[in-house]
Design an enzyme around this catalytic site. Structure first.
Site: not given
Ligand SMILES: Cc1ncc(COP(=O)(O)O)c(C=O)c1O
Length: 408
Positions: A45, A97, A182, A207
């Site tokens: 971990r 998001y 982000d 992604k």
């Molecule tokens: C811009 C953005 N940030 C964070 C996330 C969250 O990521 P995860 O689905 O890997 O938890 C997403 C998910 O779609 C996203 O589009």
């Protein structure tokens, strides 16, 4: 040496066997010679060599000091929020998001962390929202799904100015204001927020970094060692680590990131131009279009405009959007983005359904808004798929024409 070459060769060859692919250390613990005497790892971990290779790779990719790999993008966001204390305030981008919104509103608000949502593409609005309690500014650029662009450098400057003592007025925080970007939509192949003054970058590695729609992962990269230590501490304390196999998959994805992004961008640009001229389409959101309000900022701070295109229909109803997203063939209807296969989604009923309707609409997420993630298929095939799906939407009436009727 070019950055891509350097990146690929920064992934070490296994010193033990010469394996050119990073070994997957599928282990929970590491044998010690004596208590506290080990080869750098004691419990998986806290640290794992496969994960460590990924973390170093992504830190290098973002030009940061420390990379930390989490079990999901949301776990990465969660770790950054845990840097805050009860009573602290956050300024966040208004079309944030949906999962981040849910985390702020339904989890952290009850712990006394309050978030103000503002249009961060307007730096003045961010400045005006500062209070003495502001400790974090949360940006997505481009945003999900309306692809709004925020000037990272301008926001970093505001955070710097805002670090004035409380006594200097309403716009001064009584401590450091962190800026977190982000960077999921742009990816570090196009945009490096730390070089523009941000303190932290997060990713949904699910992604573009992973790139193959085959894993869930998250990353935090910090600009300096001190923040890196704090995030590592939080990760070990809370335990939301990325598993060794998924770390390996993510390394493999990153190896082709630059190549993939080039094709994603090329197809997205062609699709945006096509949609702009289609009679069933109302607005097209793509930062690469000169008409996009964030075009010049995006051109300045990123090497390309990304692989996501959003648009609304002239028939602005959920039904029309549903008709479209169920009519595409190559664009598969699914949450997520950034993979090899093209995806289509309807944010109002999918990714953004947790955001209250009025707030969602105010942020530009209309009922008919459709988000496309362009994959790596041939651009012409993608255009043809969109053309046939749009031809089914009858301009102005909200009804779908039956193909048989059209043919007859
Ligand atoms: C811009 C953005 N940030 C964070 C996330 C969250 O990521 P995860 O689905 O890997 O938890 C997403 C998910 O779609 C996203 O589009």
């Amino acid at each position: 040496m070019q950055a891509t070459t350097q990146l690929i060769h920064s992934i070490p060859v296994d010193p033990l066997t010469g394996a050119i692919s990073v070994p997957i250390y599928q282990t929970s613990t590491f044998v010690q010679e004596a208590p506290g005497v080990n080869k750098g790892y004691d419990y998986a971990r806290t640290g794992n060599p496969t994960r460590a290779t990924l973390e170093n790779l992504v830190a290098q990719l973002e030009g940061g000091h420390t990379g930390v790999a989490f079990g999901s993008g949301l776990a990465a966001i969660d770790a950054v929020i845990k840097l805050l204390q009860s009573g602290d305030e956050v300024i966040a981008v208004d079309d944030i998001y949906g999962g981040a919104y849910r985390l702020f509103e339904q989890v952290y608000r009850k712990f006394g962390i309050n978030v103000t949502y503002v249009d961060t593409s307007n730096p003045e609005a961010v400045f005006n929202a500062l209070t003495p309690k502001t400790k974090l500014i949360w940006i997505e650029t481009p945003t999900n799904p309306t692809l709004k662009i925020t000037d990272i450098q301008a926001i970093a400057k505001i955070a710097e100015v805002g670090r004035a003592p409380k006594s200097e007025g309403r716009h001064g925080s009584d401590g450091k204001i962190l800026v977190c970007v982000d960077n999921t939509f742009a990816s570090p192949a196009l945009q490096k927020p730390l070089s523009l003054g941000a303190d932290l970058v997060i990713h949904s590695g699910t992604k573009y970094l992973g790139g193959h729609s085959d894993l869930i992962a998250g990353l935090v990269v910090t600009a300096d060692a001190e923040l890196g230590q704090k995030i590592k501490f939080l990760q070990n304390a809370s335990g939301a680590i990325l598993a060794p196999f998924d770390s390996w998959l993510l390394i493999r994805g990153i190896e082709t990131l630059h190549l993939r992004i080039r094709q994603h961008c090329a197809s997205a640009r062609a699709i945006a131009a096509f949609l702009e001229n289609h009679p069933a389409v109302d607005k097209v959101f793509y930062p690469g279009l000169p008409t996009h309000p964030g075009h010049s900022v995006a051109a300045r701070q990123a090497k390309g405009f990304g692989g996501i295109v959003s648009f609304t229909l002239k028939v602005d109803t959920r039904e029309a959007a549903k008709d479209f997203v169920t009519s595409t063939g190559l664009f598969k209807l699914a949450e997520s983005l950034g993979g090899i296969k093209s995806l289509v989604s309807h944010p109002a009923t999918m990714t953004h359904k947790t955001i209250p309707e009025a707030k969602r609409k105010a942020a530009g997420v209309a009922d008919s808004l459709i988000r496309l993630s362009t994959g790596l298929e041939d651009t012409e095939d993608l255009l043809e798929d969109l053309r046939q799906a749009l031809d089914r939407i009858q301009v102005g009436s909200g009804q779908v024409l039956d193909n048989a009727v059209i043919a007859g």
